[in-house]
Design an enzyme around this catalytic site. Structure first.
Site, short mmCIF file in Angstrom:
data_model
loop_
_atom_site.label_atom_id
_atom_site.label_comp_id
_atom_site.label_asym_id
_atom_site.label_seq_id
_atom_site.Cartn_x
_atom_site.Cartn_y
_atom_site.Cartn_z
N SER A 1 0.85 -1.19 0.00
CA SER A 1 0.00 0.00 0.00
C SER A 1 0.88 1.25 0.00
CB SER A 1 -0.90 0.00 1.24
OG SER A 1 -1.62 1.23 1.26
N LYS B 1 -4.05 2.66 -1.75
CA LYS B 1 -3.42 3.55 -0.78
C LYS B 1 -4.29 3.57 0.49
CE LYS B 1 -0.82 6.71 0.99
NZ LYS B 1 0.48 6.31 1.54
N SER B 2 -3.66 3.71 1.65
CA SER B 2 -4.44 3.78 2.89
C SER B 2 -5.39 4.98 2.82
CB SER B 2 -3.52 4.00 4.09
OG SER B 2 -2.70 2.88 4.29
N LEU C 1 -0.28 10.18 3.83
CA LEU C 1 -1.57 9.57 3.45
C LEU C 1 -2.34 10.34 2.36
CD1 LEU C 1 -2.86 8.51 7.01
CD2 LEU C 1 -1.75 7.07 5.31
N ASN D 1 -4.47 -0.09 8.69
CA ASN D 1 -3.08 0.35 8.87
C ASN D 1 -2.94 1.04 10.23
OD1 ASN D 1 -0.61 1.59 8.72
ND2 ASN D 1 -1.00 2.69 6.81
N CYS E 1 1.15 4.08 10.33
CA CYS E 1 1.71 5.16 9.51
C CYS E 1 2.55 6.09 10.40
CB CYS E 1 0.60 5.96 8.82
SG CYS E 1 1.29 7.37 7.92
N GLY F 1 8.68 -5.75 2.90
CA GLY F 1 9.92 -5.12 3.36
C GLY F 1 11.15 -5.69 2.69
#
Ligand code: SIN
Length: 315
Positions: A22, A46-47, A80, A131, A134, A253
């Site tokens: 994301s 995207k969040s 965001l 999420n 962030c 990651g």
């Protein structure tokens, strides 16, 4: 030998385990359409927040490369930027042939309850990643680092959101924290997957020539991704796969090549997300990662992901 990269995930067959993290290539509808048409196995938005957000001032993303031009990592403080949850809910109604995850990152508990309350009633919204990690909103701590707040948040959201839910976690660095966090997640049966992990929060990258930071928000502090985070991400994937055996783990990651995907799955990941390397290389990365993963599996004689998933050996 025929290789099958399919994974059964919450009742769905996902043809390839590799998709975007994301934040990368997933804000606008055309970007999401391109992901849908790529060889990624799924896509995530995207969040989103209740309202449209422009995000933090630019420059807010910087790619770190070595002298040969090879990517080392990234720093971002995007803040965001997103079209609002209503937009991604509308996107979920579009026809597509692969699963769509919607990432949710309300600015507070009330926003998360509003968004998840509406998503609960919409049969087109099937996969939500909440999420809690962030690092880039000024004045807003990462919920995942306060166990009490996180449990309170999960208590409230699971009262109104009854569908399978995933949580995007920050990286943890201490065995006690892995255990404490896992005990919280294991209290909630509807939490079905954990995404390990978000960026290494609040790193600082500087340019010694100009004697300056490289991104504008927060005087240069931002989330670190890419190669730097891979050992931490693998540790989080493996720790939570052992501590939460009834939940899926999604690895995120430091994925730059097929070997990195292989390692995430070996540590226990069901699916694997790609962030910084996708940002740098573009959508063709999914073809390359798939080919490289298949090549490793062929050499090792593995036909399916479950032949090696979670089978990390200890000395
Ligand atoms: C951002 O938009 O600042 C990044 C989101 C995240 O790291 O969760």
């Amino acid at each position: 030998m025929s290789i099958n990269l399919g994974t059964r995930f919450l009742g769905k067959l996902i043809k390839s385990p590799i998709y975007n993290a994301s934040g990368v290539h997933c804000v606008t509808f055309p970007q999401l359409d391109e992901l849908a048409m790529s060889s990624a196995g799924a896509l995530i938005t995207k969040s989103c927040t209740v309202n449209y957000r422009d995000g933090n001032p630019k420059p807010r993303y910087y790619d770190m490369v070595n002298e040969e031009g090879k990517q080392l990592g990234s720093i971002n403080s995007s803040g965001l930027p997103n079209l609002s949850y209503k937009a991604y809910q509308e996107y979920a109604h579009k026809k597509r042939d692969k699963p769509l995850f919607i990432s949710v990152s309300g600015m507070n508990l009330g926003e998360n309850l509003q968004i998840l309350g509406e998503f609960n009633e919409d049969p087109y919204v099937e996969l939500v990643e909440l999420n809690l990690s962030c690092p880039n909103i000024v004045g807003k701590p990462q919920t995942g680092y306060c166990f009490e707040d996180m449990e309170k948040m999960l208590n409230e959201v699971t009262k109104i959101y009854k569908k399978p839910l995933g949580i995007k976690l920050p990286p943890y660095f201490d065995m006690v924290h892995f255990k404490t966090a896992a005990e919280i997640f294991n209290k909630f049966q509807t939490i079905r997957f954990l995404t390990c992990c978000n960026s290494l929060g609040n790193g600082l990258v500087i340019d010694s020539e100009s004697e300056s930071v490289v991104i504008k928000p927060k005087n240069g502090f931002g989330g670190i991704g890419g190669i730097y985070i891979k050992p931490t991400a693998l540790a989080n994937v493996h720790a939570f796969s052992k501590l939460c055996p009834d939940k899926h783990i999604i690895g995120c990651g430091g994925v730059q090549n097929g070997k990195d995907v292989f390692e995430h799955i070996l540590c226990g990941a069901s699916l694997v997300q790609v962030g910084s390397a996708l940002y740098r290389e573009g959508l063709s990365i999914f073809d390359r990662l798939t080919e490289e993963l298949e090549e490793i599996m062929t050499i090792k004689g593995y036909e399916t992901l479950s032949d090696f998933r979670g089978k990390l050996k200890y000395l």
